[in-house]
Design a protein around this motif. Sequence first.
Motif, PDB file in Angstrom:
ATOM      1  N   SER A 103     -14.604  23.100 -61.241  1.00 52.98           N
ATOM      2  CA  SER A 103     -14.700  23.817 -60.636  1.00 52.98           C
ATOM      3  C   SER A 103     -13.240  23.065 -59.077  1.00 52.98           C
ATOM      4  O   SER A 103     -13.105  23.657 -58.432  1.00 52.98           O
ATOM      5  N   GLN A 104     -13.620  21.124 -59.807  1.00 48.51           N
ATOM      6  CA  GLN A 104     -13.046  20.940 -58.342  1.00 48.51           C
ATOM      7  C   GLN A 104     -12.926  19.071 -59.117  1.00 48.51           C
ATOM      8  O   GLN A 104     -13.675  19.212 -59.821  1.00 48.51           O
ATOM      9  N   ILE A 105     -11.371  18.846 -58.794  1.00 50.08           N
ATOM     10  CA  ILE A 105     -11.595  17.516 -59.216  1.00 50.08           C
ATOM     11  C   ILE A 105     -11.027  16.417 -57.935  1.00 50.08           C
ATOM     12  O   ILE A 105     -10.465  17.086 -57.253  1.00 50.08           O
ATOM     13  N   PHE A 106     -11.842  15.366 -58.204  1.00 52.96           N
ATOM     14  CA  PHE A 106     -11.400  14.833 -57.308  1.00 52.96           C
ATOM     15  C   PHE A 106     -10.438  13.347 -57.949  1.00 52.96           C
ATOM     16  O   PHE A 106     -11.423  13.016 -58.818  1.00 52.96           O
ATOM     17  N   VAL A 107      -9.851  12.996 -56.864  1.00 50.29           N
ATOM     18  CA  VAL A 107      -8.803  11.194 -57.668  1.00 50.29           C
ATOM     19  C   VAL A 107      -9.042  10.404 -56.519  1.00 50.29           C
ATOM     20  O   VAL A 107      -8.071  10.558 -55.163  1.00 50.29           O
ATOM     21  N   ILE A 108      -9.935   9.386 -56.809  1.00 51.39           N
ATOM     22  CA  ILE A 108      -9.847   8.145 -55.934  1.00 51.39           C
ATOM     23  C   ILE A 108      -9.105   7.042 -56.721  1.00 51.39           C
ATOM     24  O   ILE A 108      -9.176   6.375 -58.163  1.00 51.39           O
ATOM     25  N   ASN A 109      -7.506   6.309 -56.152  1.00 51.50           N
ATOM     26  CA  ASN A 109      -7.302   5.443 -56.197  1.00 51.50           C
ATOM     27  C   ASN A 109      -6.928   4.067 -55.476  1.00 51.50           C
ATOM     28  O   ASN A 109      -6.923   4.531 -54.586  1.00 51.50           O
ATOM     29  N   ARG A 110      -6.895   2.884 -56.076  1.00 53.38           N
ATOM     30  CA  ARG A 110      -6.372   2.350 -54.493  1.00 53.38           C
ATOM     31  C   ARG A 110      -5.063   2.032 -54.030  1.00 53.38           C
ATOM     32  O   ARG A 110      -5.050   2.319 -52.348  1.00 53.38           O
ATOM     33  N   THR A 111      -4.491   3.345 -54.278  1.00 51.21           N
ATOM     34  CA  THR A 111      -3.316   3.692 -53.989  1.00 51.21           C
ATOM     35  C   THR A 111      -3.345   5.163 -53.569  1.00 51.21           C
ATOM     36  O   THR A 111      -3.038   5.647 -54.370  1.00 51.21           O
ATOM     37  N   PHE A 112      -4.056   4.849 -52.322  1.00 50.55           N
ATOM     38  CA  PHE A 112      -3.899   7.088 -51.981  1.00 50.55           C
ATOM     39  C   PHE A 112      -2.974   7.354 -52.018  1.00 50.55           C
ATOM     40  O   PHE A 112      -3.255   8.537 -52.663  1.00 50.55           O
ATOM     41  N   GLU A 113      -1.700   6.456 -51.456  1.00 54.78           N
ATOM     42  CA  GLU A 113      -0.255   7.835 -51.699  1.00 54.78           C
ATOM     43  C   GLU A 113      -0.364   8.647 -53.103  1.00 54.78           C
ATOM     44  O   GLU A 113      -0.047   9.653 -53.933  1.00 54.78           O
ATOM     45  N   ARG A 114      -0.975   7.569 -54.609  1.00 55.12           N
ATOM     46  CA  ARG A 114      -0.869   8.254 -56.260  1.00 55.12           C
ATOM     47  C   ARG A 114      -1.722   9.248 -55.823  1.00 55.12           C
ATOM     48  O   ARG A 114      -1.127   9.725 -56.913  1.00 55.12           O
ATOM     49  N   ALA A 115      -3.216   8.668 -55.442  1.00 59.99           N
ATOM     50  CA  ALA A 115      -3.840   9.361 -56.271  1.00 59.99           C
ATOM     51  C   ALA A 115      -3.258  10.665 -55.306  1.00 59.99           C
ATOM     52  O   ALA A 115      -4.091  12.095 -56.253  1.00 59.99           O
ATOM     53  N   LYS A 116      -3.346  10.983 -54.176  1.00 57.15           N
ATOM     54  CA  LYS A 116      -2.675  12.193 -53.702  1.00 57.15           C
ATOM     55  C   LYS A 116      -1.762  13.037 -53.983  1.00 57.15           C
ATOM     56  O   LYS A 116      -1.957  14.492 -55.057  1.00 57.15           O
ATOM     57  N   LYS A 117      -0.418  12.479 -54.709  1.00 58.55           N
ATOM     58  CA  LYS A 117       0.422  12.595 -56.465  1.00 58.55           C
ATOM     59  C   LYS A 117      -0.067  13.722 -56.803  1.00 58.55           C
ATOM     60  O   LYS A 117      -0.389  14.561 -57.465  1.00 58.55           O
ATOM     61  N   MET A 118      -1.333  12.785 -57.659  1.00 53.07           N
ATOM     62  CA  MET A 118      -2.430  13.598 -58.819  1.00 53.07           C
ATOM     63  C   MET A 118      -2.778  14.545 -58.497  1.00 53.07           C
ATOM     64  O   MET A 118      -2.717  15.791 -59.006  1.00 53.07           O
ATOM     65  N   ALA A 119      -3.069  14.280 -57.045  1.00 52.37           N
ATOM     66  CA  ALA A 119      -4.043  15.425 -56.477  1.00 52.37           C
ATOM     67  C   ALA A 119      -4.015  16.736 -56.802  1.00 52.37           C
ATOM     68  O   ALA A 119      -4.228  18.012 -57.049  1.00 52.37           O
ATOM     69  N   GLY A 120      -2.006  16.157 -56.475  1.00 53.16           N
ATOM     70  CA  GLY A 120      -1.775  17.858 -55.661  1.00 53.16           C
ATOM     71  C   GLY A 120      -0.965  18.310 -57.523  1.00 53.16           C
ATOM     72  O   GLY A 120      -1.113  19.794 -56.839  1.00 53.16           O
ATOM     73  N   ILE A 121      -0.773  17.707 -58.606  1.00 51.01           N
ATOM     74  CA  ILE A 121      -0.609  17.945 -59.324  1.00 51.01           C
ATOM     75  C   ILE A 121      -1.696  19.111 -60.001  1.00 51.01           C
ATOM     76  O   ILE A 121      -1.125  20.754 -60.602  1.00 51.01           O
ATOM     77  N   PHE A 122      -2.624  19.601 -60.056  1.00 47.67           N
ATOM     78  CA  PHE A 122      -4.086  19.987 -60.295  1.00 47.67           C
ATOM     79  C   PHE A 122      -4.723  20.800 -59.180  1.00 47.67           C
ATOM     80  O   PHE A 122      -6.183  21.001 -59.755  1.00 47.67           O
ATOM     81  N   GLN A 123      -4.391  20.773 -58.597  1.00 49.33           N
ATOM     82  CA  GLN A 123      -4.622  21.485 -57.267  1.00 49.33           C
ATOM     83  C   GLN A 123      -5.617  21.128 -56.995  1.00 49.33           C
ATOM     84  O   GLN A 123      -7.264  21.770 -56.611  1.00 49.33           O
TER      85      GLN A 123
END
Length: 444
Positions: free
Chosen positions: A207-227
Amino acid sequence: MHILVMGCNHQTTPIELRERFTFADDRLALARQHLRQMKSILECVIVSTCNRMELYVVCDQLHTGEYYSKTFLEEWFRIPREDFQEYLYCKQDQGAVNHMLRVVAGLDSLVIGETQILGQIKRFFLDAQEQGTTGTLFNTLFRQAIQFGKRVHTETSIGKNPVSVSYAAVELAKKIFTSLANKKILLLGAGKMSELTAKHFADAEASQIFVINRTFERAKKMAGIFQGEARAWADLATTLREVDIVVSSTGASELVVTKEEFAPILAKRRESLFLIDIAVPRDIDPKLHQLDNVFLYNIDDLQEIVAKNLKLRQQEASRIEEWITTEVGKYFDWLNTLGVIPLIDSLRQKALGAQEEVMQRIERKLPDLTEQERRIIRKQMKSLINQFLRDPIVRVKELAAQPDREQIFTLFAHLFALEEEGLEGSKEEPAQFAKSRLSSSTSI
């Protein structure tokens, strides 16, 4: 007539060369046409994926088919053949059909049992068929291969057992919860492993996928791929209260989720939390498993699943190999009923005999010809004969699948007076004699 497959894949060829042997989608039709027009090539299908490039061809002679297939690659990619031919595999007749069936069954893939290649082979064949670069032999073979691939994935479990750690992590989560439709997932880390895991969770309709990474921009990029939703590292504690499953793969050199820091937070949860740590070294403190509502699995737990499933796939592969042997036999049994190969051989021998007679007359009338001049004349005469024979050979091959092929073979033999050549001395009708010759032959 012969069947030939020539190509390279992840097992035989380094990626630096495989990258150069890539057909652009918008030029595949032109490439097929170019290959089909090469000498000796009567039918063709080109397969081009990220892990393989293969030419499937029907040719009149094996050595010329192989030579001109390499010539095609050399011309199309502008790579000297000495730079690539040692990396190519070339399989002939029964070996070629066996290889095709192994490919569609997923036995020749990077991940044994994967199903994507079957759909790709089907698409490449249908495109070639629509373009007209296939005929009776390949239309029958590829349809049989596609049906066989469907049977493999329907009647066996070769593609149902995960053999990658990321996929095993998701399968473990699915076994725990049955359905992931209303579950929230947290991925710690935004590397390749996390991205593959996110893809599998997305396919499982989490239902929902959260992504947390030390580098926020990388987390944002990957989260965007999978909504999904990217969150800052500082929000880790808050997010742990919300989610049902955590999969961690950060690449950190020390623990990032410790019992001392997060036990008080996790103790406040009412629902159970499942932690799957696929990092090496580990991201999650093993002591967290001591908490009543926390269940922790590490990469060794998943490796056991992968090893078990790989063994199951290999067992299924052995069974499928037996099926393949049967399928190869079925195809060549069908091919041998065509009776067309001896007819074509007789036609070719008659034409070559006529060529030799003409050449001898030329040499008698022009005795001063140099050896080079003789070679040039012979080459041009052979080229003319091949051009003349090409269409009759293609037509009789296509007609060989018709119900009235016996009459067609007889008519073909009489039209070209083949009963005076390769069929001479037989009291049988040309078609029956052709079949008897085929049944005693071990190659096509």
